[in-house]
Design an enzyme around this catalytic site. Structure first.
Site, PDB file in Angstrom:
ATOM      1  N   HIS A 100      26.127  -8.540 -16.719  1.00 31.95           N
ATOM      2  CA  HIS A 100      26.434  -9.669 -15.880  1.00 31.95           C
ATOM      3  C   HIS A 100      26.363 -10.795 -16.496  1.00 31.95           C
ATOM      4  O   HIS A 100      27.090 -12.136 -16.081  1.00 31.95           O
ATOM      5  CB  HIS A 100      25.208 -10.159 -14.916  1.00 31.95           C
ATOM      6  CG  HIS A 100      25.145 -10.279 -13.353  1.00 31.95           C
ATOM      7  ND1 HIS A 100      26.919 -10.938 -13.570  1.00 31.95           N
ATOM      8  CD2 HIS A 100      25.649  -9.638 -12.453  1.00 31.95           C
ATOM      9  CE1 HIS A 100      27.166 -10.719 -11.895  1.00 31.95           C
ATOM     10  NE2 HIS A 100      26.579 -10.426 -11.254  1.00 31.95           N
ATOM     11  N   TYR A 156      19.799 -15.592   0.556  1.00 35.13           N
ATOM     12  CA  TYR A 156      21.186 -15.339  -0.775  1.00 35.13           C
ATOM     13  C   TYR A 156      22.615 -14.736  -0.738  1.00 35.13           C
ATOM     14  O   TYR A 156      22.272 -13.657  -0.315  1.00 35.13           O
ATOM     15  CB  TYR A 156      20.053 -15.585  -1.872  1.00 35.13           C
ATOM     16  CG  TYR A 156      20.534 -15.721  -3.587  1.00 35.13           C
ATOM     17  CD1 TYR A 156      20.544 -17.169  -3.655  1.00 35.13           C
ATOM     18  CD2 TYR A 156      22.316 -14.955  -4.124  1.00 35.13           C
ATOM     19  CE1 TYR A 156      21.110 -17.634  -4.740  1.00 35.13           C
ATOM     20  CE2 TYR A 156      22.834 -15.704  -5.231  1.00 35.13           C
ATOM     21  CZ  TYR A 156      22.115 -17.315  -5.825  1.00 35.13           C
ATOM     22  OH  TYR A 156      22.648 -17.024  -7.085  1.00 35.13           O
ATOM     23  N   THR A 162      29.551 -18.761 -10.106  1.00 34.80           N
ATOM     24  CA  THR A 162      29.071 -18.405  -8.773  1.00 34.80           C
ATOM     25  C   THR A 162      29.072 -19.857  -8.539  1.00 34.80           C
ATOM     26  O   THR A 162      27.917 -21.129  -8.735  1.00 34.80           O
ATOM     27  CB  THR A 162      28.349 -17.443  -8.536  1.00 34.80           C
ATOM     28  OG1 THR A 162      27.322 -17.767  -9.000  1.00 34.80           O
ATOM     29  CG2 THR A 162      29.439 -16.289  -9.489  1.00 34.80           C
TER      30      THR A 162
END
Length: 667
Positions: A382, A496, A509
């Site tokens: 990621h 979330y 993001t």
């Protein structure tokens, strides 16, 4: 897990430059009139009229919100989670922060941003957050996105599908690097902007002005800087902080089977795709290789604590394995060929998220996993980027392999010497490394043994019916999660939801906090106060929830959330050696920071499943899709979450919501 996939991407323009509302992603695949008979080898997926990076220079910069707006939004997110005493505490801390140390940090952050106009204020700190994290990548960071099966079942043969996916991946890479990959653009009015006429016109507009040209026809170009680390990239463990390594000179593929590792070239010396029949031959050779699984498979080390893995990697290098590790790191990507067949969606989720730990190299930027029965997925690291780029890649690969496959059932593999072309990597080991592998496997088994997956498949309504009621499908689905948890545990907890800020240069993001005073009131009305409200009152509450949720999405997508701003201020304070302000350390902040429900959403015709682990032991990780007539959720949890009970509660909540939408009284 510090962050999950970011898949939100529905745009609505605002009058100000670059203000874009990004909601839940619906990343479709354009239909093209290709047939399998017409398929022929090509170096590129397509040849875009507009260069791939044409819009990069003129993308708007990610704004830093005003500090007072950030604190107002922060307190609004805190209110439904805290009692009055806790809220008064956090409110006082927020006021002190805004007028004191927070003000100074904000001013310094703005000053730094002004002298770094080539990037965004969050890009560096966010990547550093990933690379500095010491937890295992498995369950904490790497998610998966699975492909649907090929509609022509004969092409799901493991060898055929693997060969076609490798060829399509190379074609994607070459299209991207040649600047011929169509830019990622969200079209608000496709009839004007997604046309050959507009593309031929915009290509002549200088890159420094091209964004404005797209803006004039309601098109929203997306940042594509993350694509630069997609291929030939690996996260290399280092003590304290890992580093991203990219070597575009690598021409080979890394293949894993039974924990063994192999490499062979999939690009020739001239930069062209190796003949598909030769790739098929090499993969066939690997699939038929009788070499047993290694006693000490190296791949499991990539599931270790990052500092532990960094130390063991140094031992590997000292033992004479530097060249082999370099082959792994510089490989175009990793292909994992699993011998297992998948029983069901739960089996697929476990296999694609973590597998057995042996047949994976979790550090690679991405891996394509293919099981014996042709189930395929992408598992990705990621730190280099987010799900938007991965889903674009998946869409293109699925379309290319199903519409223009380069090998077919019955295709004859090339008569080449695969034994010479394919190299199995044998590593020099010692007792310290062997013990390290044993311990890593024990930790891995312990971690994944606690993970449970479940599915919500609600077939009584979806996007069409919700929109008919003039409500947000995303808002209603998020509300169902809150109602489900309240029904199960009798409380409202922090949730979330991710939103992409890819409409801005080097955007990553932003977090949406779906729990609001509106959703708390509505959830209690449905769950705790049955029969006390009329259908009209419940419908009005749903409208309020949807309206406010839409505002939260708009703010987040326009870079006006509060999460990343507060993160950047915290990062700046730490980098200056300052003690963290009470706003960050107060116990009253814990309910918001404990993300009991972590969610991410995407919809694509290519998508089978998507999944990730929960971020707290008693929480849930929810990957969901709102389809036209149904809603699906892939839910992960540990035994503490009582996942099957939660799934039933979410399903019941959706039933109640749709009953009210139909104008019927709740039973």
């Amino acid at each position: 897990m510090a962050s999950l996939l970011s898949m939100q991407c529905v745009a609505s323009l605002r009058k100000s430059r670059g203000l874009v509302h990004l909601g839940t992603a619906v990343l479709g695949v354009k239909k093209r009139n290709y047939s399998r008979k017409e398929a022929c080898p090509s170096e590129y997926l397509h040849q875009s009229v507009v260069p791939s990076m044409h819009y990069q220079k003129s993308l708007p910069r990610l704004p830093i919100p005003k500090l007072e707006d950030t604190m107002r939004r922060y307190l609004a997110a805190q209110r439904p989670l805290l009692d009055d005493d806790q809220f008064r505490t956090i409110e006082k801390l927020a006021q002190d922060f805004q007028s004191g140390v927070g003000k100074k940090l904000h001013e310094e952050l703005v000053a730094q941003d002004k002298i770094n106009k080539h990037t965004s204020y969050i890009s560096g700190p966010w990547r550093d957050m990933y690379l500095s994290a010491r937890e295992s990548l498995v369950l904490n960071f790497n998610p998966f996105i699975s492909f649907k099966l090929d509609p022509n079942t004969k092409y799901n043969d493991q060898l055929i599908r693997a060969t076609n996916m490798v060829c399509s991946a190379v074609r994607f890479m070459k299209t991207l690097r040649a600047g011929l990959l169509e830019p990622e653009v969200f079209h608000l009015n496709p009839a004007k902007s997604d046309t050959d006429r507009f593309k031929k016109l915009i290509r002549w507009v200088p890159s420094s002005l091209s964004w404005y040209g797209a803006y004039m026809v309601n098109a929203i170009p997306q940042d594509m800087s993350q694509y630069l680390h997609f291929f030939n990239s690996t996260r290399i463990p280092k003590c304290g902080r890992d580093k991203l390594f990219t070597n575009e000179k690598g021409r080979h593929l890394l293949i894993m089977r039974k924990g063994n590792m192999y490499v062979f070239d999939i690009v020739d010396r001239d930069g062209n795709l190796v003949k598909p029949a030769e790739i098929q031959s090499h993969l066939q050779y690997i699939l038929s290789d009788p070499t047993p699984a290694p006693t000490f498979p190296l791949g499991v080390l990539t599931s270790e604590n990052r500092d532990v893995w960094a130390g063991l990697r140094e031992r590997l290098i000292a033992a004479g394995n530097a060249e082999k590790l370099n082959l792994i790191d510089s490989a175009i990507f990793c292909l994992c060929l699993d011998d297992e067949t998948m029983r069901d969606h739960i089996d697929i989720s476990h296999n694609m998220l973590h597998g057995d730990g042996f047949n994976r190299w979790y550090d690679k930027s991405f891996s394509i996993i293919l099981t014996k029965d042709g189930q395929a997925a992408i598992n990705f690291e990621h730190s280099w980027g987010d799900g938007l780029a991965v889903l674009r890649f998946q869409n293109e690969i699925f379309k290319d392999t199903t519409e223009k496959p380069l090998v077919h059932p019955g295709s004859v593999a090339a008569a080449v010497d695969s034994a010479s072309a394919v190299h199995r990597l044998d590593f020099r080991m010692n007792s310290e490394l062997e013990n390290g592998i044993i311990k890593a496997k024990e930790k891995f088994d312990s971690a994944v043994s606690t993970l449970t997956f479940g599915l919500v498949e609600f077939k009584k309504g979806g996007k069409n019916q919700i929109k008919k009621s003039k409500l947000s499908p995303d808002a209603i689905t998020q509300l169902a999660f809150q109602m489900g948890f309240l029904r199960q545990h009798g409380q409202t907890v922090s949730t979330y939801e991710l939103c992409s800020t890819a409409a801005f240069k080097h955007g990553r993001t932003e977090a949406i906090r779906p729990v609001t005073l509106h959703t708390k009131q509505c959830s209690h009305a449905f769950v705790c106060q049955p029969g006390q409200h009329s259908v009209e009152q419940l419908q009005a509450m749903l409208q309020e929830c949807s309206k406010y949720h839409g505002q939260l999405i708009k703010e987040a997508a326009m870079g006006q959330g509060f999460g990343r701003h507060l993160f950047a201020l915290r990062y700046l304070a730490i980098s200056k050696g300052q003690a963290l302000p009470g706003l960050y350390t107060s116990p009253a902040n814990i309910p918001l920071q404990k993300n009991t429900i972590t969610t991410s959403s995407l919809v694509s015709p290519t998508l089978g499943l998507m999944g990730f682990a929960p971020v707290v032991p008693d929480g849930f990780g929810i990957a969901y899709s709102v389809h036209n007539d149904w809603i699906s959720c892939c839910v992960s949890s540990t035994p503490a979450g009582k996942i099957h009970e939660f799934i039933q509660c979410v399903h019941k909540s959706l039933e109640d919501i749709f009953t009210v939408l139909e104008g019927k009284t709740l039973r």
